[in-house]
Write an enzyme that holds these catalytic residues in place. Structure first.
Site, PDB file in Angstrom:
ATOM      1  N   GLY A 310       0.835  -1.201   0.000  1.00  0.00           N
ATOM      2  CA  GLY A 310       0.000   0.000   0.000  1.00  0.00           C
ATOM      3  C   GLY A 310       0.867   1.247   0.000  1.00  0.00           C
ATOM      4  O   GLY A 310       1.972   1.258  -0.548  1.00  0.00           O
ATOM      5  N   SER A 311       0.385   2.268   0.675  1.00  0.00           N
ATOM      6  CA  SER A 311       1.013   3.592   0.540  1.00  0.00           C
ATOM      7  C   SER A 311       2.441   3.683   1.075  1.00  0.00           C
ATOM      8  O   SER A 311       3.162   4.615   0.721  1.00  0.00           O
ATOM      9  CB  SER A 311       0.142   4.641   1.232  1.00  0.00           C
ATOM     10  N   THR A 312       2.851   2.759   1.932  1.00  0.00           N
ATOM     11  CA  THR A 312       4.254   2.793   2.350  1.00  0.00           C
ATOM     12  C   THR A 312       5.172   2.562   1.144  1.00  0.00           C
ATOM     13  O   THR A 312       6.322   2.987   1.148  1.00  0.00           O
ATOM     14  CB  THR A 312       4.546   1.726   3.425  1.00  0.00           C
ATOM     15  N   GLY A 313       4.634   1.939   0.082  1.00  0.00           N
ATOM     16  CA  GLY A 313       5.421   1.731  -1.133  1.00  0.00           C
ATOM     17  C   GLY A 313       5.715   3.024  -1.876  1.00  0.00           C
ATOM     18  O   GLY A 313       6.618   3.071  -2.733  1.00  0.00           O
ATOM     19  N   LYS A 314       4.980   4.100  -1.573  1.00  0.00           N
ATOM     20  CA  LYS A 314       5.242   5.398  -2.229  1.00  0.00           C
ATOM     21  C   LYS A 314       6.635   5.922  -1.880  1.00  0.00           C
ATOM     22  O   LYS A 314       7.233   6.696  -2.639  1.00  0.00           O
ATOM     23  CB  LYS A 314       4.177   6.408  -1.809  1.00  0.00           C
TER      24      LYS A 314
END
Length: 586
Positions: A310-314
């Protein structure tokens, strides 16, 4: 007239011939016996004696004790204690005190032995007599007794009673670090965790004892005995801190239960050394009694359970673009809540008016639309190579069994939508330790350190021997790493109200929530502290949420508690400097 039909006289045997024949037979028999006697007692005596000795000789194994497993401060997490199995050859017990003229009849034989033995083994005389009576050559009297009971039993000198040394594995702290330690079977075979990963070190080498037994099964005391002593296993020292592990497990369990998740993981890691200080899973199990827990929880979810970050991959998209010089924290983006890229409709997590955000604002607002715009400054191959350099799509090398490498397809296999979703943490999968290790790169000057769970192995002198230096991989420059920490710090407002705040410390962090194919959600929060002098990185992951709950809501409070405790536990003092506050809009 003489008759011509007169009956002839009877034939008389030849006694001399028969006598000679018998003499010859007797001589031949004597010669054969003498030859056999000469062969047995002379020429072949050693071979026959050896054969007889071999048939009388019994060999028994002396099991080695498995080595201890300690935490980083030397506290015992797993140990082997010496125990004994007591057995009896029932055919010999009747000789008990048989030659003792002073003993009364009831004090002799099986009855006398049972009366004497019963209180030592905690049995009734009837129970002991049942064990001692019969004609069986080997019957267990009691298993796993401590050395004092064994010594007391042997001191009774009951004929036929013997003992074998065995090892009993114990885990003094119960569930604490159970998923890391693993467990062994009833016969000492490792079945999970560190027990199986370091079995060659922990196992040791069994010894042997051999002795001769008589026709009745009794040990021949005057016969030679040979003993090869067992070599006990060596001690393994983990990087885990027992107190921190306990507290992390406690907080994780409360968090999963509070939000109704199916499970969770939490990892605390020293970014500079790669040492994993806590690796917690929930549900977990007590390695003293693993059978009480469902088998699917006896592994290590932190390593085996894979999910979209999820957004931690950004964070990785931002870092790659900054490192390549295509963006900066002040780069400007126009952000509608929905935007179409090459026919693919991408939307943010919630509807909003068109925003004018900097790159710092895109990360702070966790905008999918903005992150895709950032990713378009790079080609697919470049972004893929950065994900690989952060350690995704490959095992961490921490050494525990059951680790998944996750899934990271090569860019030529990305479908049209995956070209965009991979920029904001979808379209590939990771495990919890992989993600914490990857984010630790920012906290360690841009160098990713291979995670480790074992500090070393004790040698014969008790000196800890490290297993070698972990692999270090330069992923991004020092400047990019420092920028990423600032962006993560900017993501947590220093107003004391953010769920990821830790009083007196500057904290950097990022949340993530991703949907799982079964319809549930995984919420996470990964953070760095102190953000102004990074040392520790902590990730909290909640699996199986039945509805969308953001990582900031579900996981950040647990992060704050775990990281706050870890900073105190590891003696990391606050610097007193405030966190960074960047321009989010233009």
């Amino acid at each position: 007239m003489a008759s011509s039909s007169r009956i002839p006289p009877p034939r008389v045997g030849e006694p001399t011939v028969r006598h000679r024949f018998l003499v010859v037979v007797i001589l031949l028999a004597s010669l054969a016996l003498s030859t056999r006697l000469l062969w047995v007692q002379g020429l072949n005596s050693r071979a026959l004696a050896a054969e007889a000795r071999e048939s009388r000789t019994v060999e028994r194994t002396i099991p080695a004790l498995r080595g201890d497993i300690l935490d980083r401060d030397g506290k015992v997490l797993a140990a082997s204690v010496e125990r004994y199995d007591l057995w009896v050859d029932q055919r010999q017990v009747d000789e008990y005190r048989a030659k003792d003229e002073d003993a009364r009849p009831e004090e002799k034989g099986v009855k006398g032995a049972a009366r004497t033995l019963a209180p030592v083994l905690g049995m009734t005389p009837a129970e002991a007599e049942k064990k001692l009576s019969g004609t069986r050559g080997f019957v267990y009297l009691s298993k796993g007794v401590d050395p004092a009971v064994r010594d007391a039993t042997m001191a009774l000198r009951i004929p036929g009673v013997g003992s074998d040394r065995v090892a009993q594995r114990t885990y003094p702290s119960g569930e604490v670090a159970g998923n890391v330690l693993g467990f062994v079977s009833g016969d000492g075979e490792p079945l999970a965790g560190t027990e199986i990963a370091y079995d060659d070190v922990l196992r040791g080498e069994n010894g042997r004892i051999s002795y001769e037994r008589g026709a009745g099964g009794q040990i021949i005391p005057t016969a030679p005995q040979a003993t090869q002593r067992a070599v006990d296993g060596r001690t393994v020292e983990l990087t885990i801190d027992q107190d921190l592990q306990w507290r992390t497990q406690q907080i994780l369990a409360q968090t999963v239960d509070r939000w109704g998740g199916s499970g969770g993981s939490a990892v605390v890691m020293n970014a500079r050394t790669g040492e994993v200080l806590a690796l917690a899973d929930y549900p977990t199990y007590d390695p003293n009694a693993p059978g009480r827990t469902d088998a699917k929880y006896r592994g290590n979810q932190s390593l085996s359970n894979v999910f979209e970050p999820g957004s931690t991959g950004k964070l990785f998209t931002m870092a790659a673009a900054i490192e390549e010089g295509t963006v900066s924290p002040t780069s400007q983006y126009t952000i509608p809540s929905t935007m179409t890229f090459d026919g693919q409709r991408i939307k943010d997590s919630h509807a909003h008016e068109v925003q004018k955000l900097t790159l710092a604002g895109v990360l702070a607002q966790s905008s999918n639309v903005g992150t895709v715009q950032v990713s378009q400054t790079l080609d697919d191959r470049t972004r893929y190579e950065y994900l690989r350099r952060f350690g995704l799509g490959q095992r961490t090398g921490v050494g525990l069994p059951g680790e998944s490498a996750g899934i990271l397809h090569a860019p030529e296999d990305w479908d049209p939508r995956m070209r965009f979703t991979t920029s904001f943490g979808q379209g590939y999968s990771v495990n919890a330790l992989q993600m914490v290790s990857a984010v630790s790169t920012f906290a360690n000057d841009g160098v990713r350190v291979q995670p480790s769970l074992v500090r070393g192995v004790m040698d014969e002198s008790g000196t800890l021997r490290p297993l070698g230096e972990p692999t270090r991989t330069r992923v991004v420059s020092s400047q990019t790493a420092a920028t990423m920490v600032q962006l993560m710090d900017n993501n947590i407002v220093d107003d004391g109200k953010h769920n990821g705040n830790i009083p007196h410390y500057a904290v950097g962090g990022k949340s993530g929530t991703a949907q799982v194919p079964d319809g549930t959600y995984t919420a996470s929060f990964i953070g760095i502290a102190p953000a102004d002098d990074p040392e520790l990185v902590t990730g909290v992951f909640i699996y199986g949420l039945t509805s969308f709950i953001s990582g900031t809501t579900a996981a950040a409070p647990a992060f704050s508690e775990v990281m706050g405790y870890a900073l105190q536990n590891q003696g990391v003092a606050p610097t007193g400097r405030p966190g960074r506050d960047l321009e989010d809009e233009w």
